[in-house]
Write a protein that holds these residues in place. Structure first.
Motif, mmCIF file in Angstrom:
data_model
loop_
_atom_site.group_PDB
_atom_site.id
_atom_site.type_symbol
_atom_site.label_atom_id
_atom_site.label_comp_id
_atom_site.label_asym_id
_atom_site.label_seq_id
_atom_site.Cartn_x
_atom_site.Cartn_y
_atom_site.Cartn_z
ATOM 1 N N GLY A 26 0.776 -1.232 0.000
ATOM 2 C CA GLY A 26 0.000 0.000 0.000
ATOM 3 C C GLY A 26 0.806 1.279 0.000
ATOM 4 N N TYR A 27 1.820 1.362 0.855
ATOM 5 C CA TYR A 27 2.603 2.598 0.947
ATOM 6 C C TYR A 27 3.297 2.891 -0.372
ATOM 7 N N ASP A 28 3.849 1.864 -1.013
ATOM 8 C CA ASP A 28 4.502 2.041 -2.306
ATOM 9 C C ASP A 28 3.482 2.489 -3.356
ATOM 10 N N LEU A 29 2.294 1.908 -3.323
ATOM 11 C CA LEU A 29 1.250 2.294 -4.278
ATOM 12 C C LEU A 29 0.860 3.764 -4.098
ATOM 13 N N ILE A 30 0.766 4.206 -2.859
ATOM 14 C CA ILE A 30 0.433 5.611 -2.579
ATOM 15 C C ILE A 30 1.519 6.530 -3.132
ATOM 16 N N GLU A 31 2.779 6.163 -2.949
ATOM 17 C CA GLU A 31 3.884 6.967 -3.490
ATOM 18 C C GLU A 31 3.827 7.015 -5.019
ATOM 19 N N ARG A 32 3.517 5.897 -5.632
ATOM 20 C CA ARG A 32 3.436 5.838 -7.091
ATOM 21 C C ARG A 32 2.235 6.622 -7.617
ATOM 22 N N LEU A 33 1.124 6.617 -6.868
ATOM 23 C CA LEU A 33 -0.020 7.455 -7.237
ATOM 24 C C LEU A 33 0.368 8.929 -7.203
ATOM 25 N N GLU A 34 1.098 9.325 -6.168
ATOM 26 C CA GLU A 34 1.542 10.713 -6.054
ATOM 27 C C GLU A 34 2.437 11.085 -7.226
ATOM 28 N N ALA A 35 3.303 10.169 -7.641
ATOM 29 C CA ALA A 35 4.190 10.422 -8.782
ATOM 30 C C ALA A 35 3.399 10.592 -10.079
ATOM 31 N N MET A 36 2.193 10.034 -10.122
ATOM 32 C CA MET A 36 1.326 10.176 -11.306
ATOM 33 C C MET A 36 0.460 11.430 -11.223
ATOM 34 N N GLY A 37 0.626 12.226 -10.170
ATOM 35 C CA GLY A 37 -0.134 13.463 -10.025
ATOM 36 C C GLY A 37 -1.343 13.350 -9.122
ATOM 37 N N MET A 38 -1.505 12.229 -8.444
ATOM 38 C CA MET A 38 -2.661 12.029 -7.562
ATOM 39 C C MET A 38 -2.250 12.255 -6.101
ATOM 40 N N SER A 39 -1.759 13.469 -5.827
ATOM 41 C CA SER A 39 -1.259 13.760 -4.486
ATOM 42 C C SER A 39 -2.356 14.092 -3.483
ATOM 43 N N ASP A 40 -3.570 14.407 -3.958
ATOM 44 C CA ASP A 40 -4.668 14.771 -3.061
ATOM 45 C C ASP A 40 -5.453 13.568 -2.541
ATOM 46 N N VAL A 41 -5.058 12.373 -2.919
ATOM 47 C CA VAL A 41 -5.784 11.175 -2.503
ATOM 48 C C VAL A 41 -5.345 10.784 -1.092
ATOM 49 N N GLU A 42 -6.328 10.521 -0.240
ATOM 50 C CA GLU A 42 -6.036 10.130 1.141
ATOM 51 C C GLU A 42 -5.654 8.662 1.206
ATOM 52 N N SER A 43 -4.680 8.349 2.043
ATOM 53 C CA SER A 43 -4.211 6.967 2.153
ATOM 54 C C SER A 43 -5.334 6.032 2.602
ATOM 55 N N GLY A 44 -6.206 6.493 3.485
ATOM 56 C CA GLY A 44 -7.325 5.671 3.931
ATOM 57 C C GLY A 44 -8.231 5.271 2.781
ATOM 58 N N GLN A 45 -8.439 6.192 1.851
ATOM 59 C CA GLN A 45 -9.259 5.889 0.673
ATOM 60 C C GLN A 45 -8.574 4.850 -0.201
#
Length: 124
Positions: free
Chosen positions: A25-44
């Motif tokens: 999960g943590y790696d996926l969140i970092e990769r989402l941020e790298a794709m421009g999805m920085s406003d997504v909450e980790s809980g979501q």
């Protein structure tokens, strides 16, 4: 894009990221941020991952980490790959519609305006 718009795209984005490389999960969140999805909450993100797992699009297993606690590693199933293909087709269609919208809006903004709303002007 922010918040709600991005959350609606979490399913296909996560399916793609996991298809590219199974991960936690943590790696996926970092990769989402790298794709421009920085406003997504980790809980979501974790709620969507659990939903994809319940839907049998993903499998997860606990993996021991070199340092720190074990982490859940997510992998795509055959159903998940089919779901991803379906999302790609739907998003390609959306891309076509959005492209038409953007071209039309560019033309509309290039036209000279008289400063009045045409609907309001027609009503008198």
């Amino acid at each position: 894009m922010h918040g709600r718009e991005l959350r609606s795209l979490l399913h296909p984005f996560l399916l793609l990221l996991i298809f590219e490389r199974p991960s936690h999960g943590y790696d996926l969140i970092e990769r989402l941020e790298a794709m421009g999805m920085s406003d997504v909450e980790s809980g979501q993100v974790y709620r969507v991952l659990r939903g994809l797992e319940r839907d049998r699009s993903l499998l997860s297993m606990w993996e021991a980490a070199e340092a720190g606690p074990a982490r859940r590693r997510y992998e795509l199933t055959a159903k998940g790959r089919n779901d991803l293909r379906s999302w790609i087709a739907r998003l390609a269609q959306l891309d076509h519609v959005m492209d038409a919208f953007l071209r039309r809006s560019a033309v509309a903004f290039e036209r000279p305006r008289d400063g009045r709303d045409s609907y309001a002007a027609s009503r008198g």
